[in-house]
Scaffold this motif. Sequence first.
Motif, PDB file in Angstrom:
ATOM      1  N   LEU A 132       0.843  -1.074   0.031  1.00 23.01           N
ATOM      2  CA  LEU A 132      -0.344  -0.444   0.125  1.00 23.01           C
ATOM      3  C   LEU A 132       1.007   1.324   0.005  1.00 23.01           C
ATOM      4  O   LEU A 132       0.591   2.430  -0.611  1.00 23.01           O
ATOM      5  CB  LEU A 132      -0.919  -0.184   1.182  1.00 23.01           C
ATOM      6  N   LEU A 133       2.284   1.178   0.539  1.00 21.41           N
ATOM      7  CA  LEU A 133       3.058   2.190   1.087  1.00 21.41           C
ATOM      8  C   LEU A 133       3.432   2.793   0.423  1.00 21.41           C
ATOM      9  O   LEU A 133       4.585   3.486   0.531  1.00 21.41           O
ATOM     10  CB  LEU A 133       3.238   2.464   2.254  1.00 21.41           C
ATOM     11  N   ASP A 134       3.865   1.413  -1.230  1.00 21.11           N
ATOM     12  CA  ASP A 134       4.772   1.765  -2.171  1.00 21.11           C
ATOM     13  C   ASP A 134       4.522   2.815  -3.343  1.00 21.11           C
ATOM     14  O   ASP A 134       3.424   3.672  -3.249  1.00 21.11           O
ATOM     15  CB  ASP A 134       4.577   0.333  -2.883  1.00 21.11           C
ATOM     16  N   GLN A 140       6.764  10.262   4.078  1.00 17.29           N
ATOM     17  CA  GLN A 140       5.802  10.158   4.242  1.00 17.29           C
ATOM     18  C   GLN A 140       5.458   8.549   5.143  1.00 17.29           C
ATOM     19  O   GLN A 140       4.829   8.287   5.954  1.00 17.29           O
ATOM     20  CB  GLN A 140       5.501   9.905   3.008  1.00 17.29           C
ATOM     21  N   ARG A 141       6.335   7.725   4.277  1.00 13.87           N
ATOM     22  CA  ARG A 141       6.303   5.987   4.603  1.00 13.87           C
ATOM     23  C   ARG A 141       6.815   6.190   6.032  1.00 13.87           C
ATOM     24  O   ARG A 141       5.800   5.044   6.664  1.00 13.87           O
ATOM     25  CB  ARG A 141       7.287   5.362   3.444  1.00 13.87           C
ATOM     26  N   VAL A 145       3.972   4.692   8.721  1.00 11.31           N
ATOM     27  CA  VAL A 145       4.407   2.934   9.221  1.00 11.31           C
ATOM     28  C   VAL A 145       4.201   2.776  11.183  1.00 11.31           C
ATOM     29  O   VAL A 145       3.637   2.660  11.853  1.00 11.31           O
ATOM     30  CB  VAL A 145       5.774   2.483   8.826  1.00 11.31           C
ATOM     31  N   LEU A 146       4.892   4.101  11.824  1.00 10.56           N
ATOM     32  CA  LEU A 146       5.164   4.753  13.064  1.00 10.56           C
ATOM     33  C   LEU A 146       3.612   4.801  13.606  1.00 10.56           C
ATOM     34  O   LEU A 146       3.479   4.468  14.552  1.00 10.56           O
ATOM     35  CB  LEU A 146       5.638   5.396  12.777  1.00 10.56           C
TER      36      LEU A 146
ATOM     37  N   GLU B  35      -6.643  -3.480   5.735  1.00 14.51           N
ATOM     38  CA  GLU B  35      -5.549  -4.279   5.396  1.00 14.51           C
ATOM     39  C   GLU B  35      -4.240  -4.789   5.761  1.00 14.51           C
ATOM     40  O   GLU B  35      -3.277  -5.399   6.038  1.00 14.51           O
ATOM     41  CB  GLU B  35      -5.823  -4.843   4.088  1.00 14.51           C
ATOM     42  N   PHE B  36      -3.579  -3.443   5.896  1.00 14.15           N
ATOM     43  CA  PHE B  36      -1.985  -3.533   6.078  1.00 14.15           C
ATOM     44  C   PHE B  36      -1.740  -3.323   7.261  1.00 14.15           C
ATOM     45  O   PHE B  36      -0.467  -4.230   7.471  1.00 14.15           O
ATOM     46  CB  PHE B  36      -1.956  -1.369   5.196  1.00 14.15           C
TER      47      PHE B  36
END
Lengths: 198, 229
Positions: A132-134, A140-141, A145-146, B35-36
């Motif tokens: 999703l984060l690709d 930003q990633r 995630v954090l 989902e992630f």
Amino acid sequence: MKRGGEGAASQNFAAVLAAAQQGAAWASTSIWVEYAPAVSAFLVARGSAEPEDLTSEVFLAVFETLPTFRGGESEFRSFVFSIAYRRLVDELRKRSRRGIHHEWDDARDPRHTPSAEAVALDRLGESSALSLLDGLAEDQRNVMVLRVIADLTIEQIAVVLNKRPGAVKALQRRALEALRKKVSPTRTPLVPPNDSEE
Amino acid sequence: MTKHRISDDDAEALLRGDASGVSPELAALAKSLTEFRASAFAPAAQPSAALLARLEADAPVPAGAISRKRRVRRMLSWFTGLGVLAKIVLGSTVAAAAVTGAGAAGALPGGAQDVFNTVVSVVVPATDDEPESTPTDDPSVEPSPEPTDGAESEHPDNFGGTISEWAHNPDKGADGPFGQDVSDAAHDKNDDKDHPNGDDADDMTTDDQGGQSNGHGGNSEGNQGGKKH
């Protein structure tokens, strides 16, 4: 989202932390059990090649520096993920310098025709939620995630990434906008349907 | 279709995974984020060996230290790697050490303790290393470090007599060769302790006493044959 809590939970954490700082094995194990899944998930989501080993390295570093730690549960969470983030950056930097080395695997031999199962698994992997984060920018990633995996607040992320909270908030907003475009059902497909030949 | 900027409330709801708290246009994004989050979490990570050692320890473990469990595991894997002969030799040594320890502590059963005492008094004679304060009933035994005269010393007489008695005693179940072996070993040890410089005159005295006292020709021959002169 408020972390750390008050009352019994906070007192319980303080007791566990104090015991761990004294070297009590049960307290260190408790910290491992509580935080390792999130750290491991953070490392997986950020593309660590060896997330399990790296998680152990992170906690070895945590336990080594634990006697000097001061603060509550919120600060402790930032402390743990700061170490995890630094270790991850080190690993990614090493990999970019050395390149990625894989053990020989027949299934990866490009001269072989992949099996139907392998093709299906590859497609599944590409379409997995982890991708999703690709396409997001590096910062930003990290923020996404954090926030999503590590459950950190903007203030905690600011500590981990060594940025101002306002900058973190802006990165978060831009990341969410980019993701909304990416998952929007009305977005333009990359390859137009090939059904207009007639 | 016009898209509004994502509000702070929507952002918080999205990041919490609260799909019901976001506007409908963000439902797809909320689902993807949920989902992630779910896909990133795997079964609990296994701690590495180094971390496991740290978690098992009751106090901070210095680098390179290993736990007692690990030492036992290493010991077992080393033992299983030994050959059959090595295991037999090792087992005999451990058993002998265990019996020696138990015997020295006086913890063997009655009969076994008697046999142990006899063998120890023969094979390991009193040495000069013993504390001088050790009480002795025999005033002829000098506490000086110099070897005593054979006629005055109680040890050589005891030695020959005990060996002879033990080697010939049918109750002990020992026949000639067995007694001879014990005698040889005892003499060798005795000679090594009492005469580290290999004094021939003293050796002869000891041999003679052993041969005379037990009256066993085989013993004398065996002793002489066993000497490394």
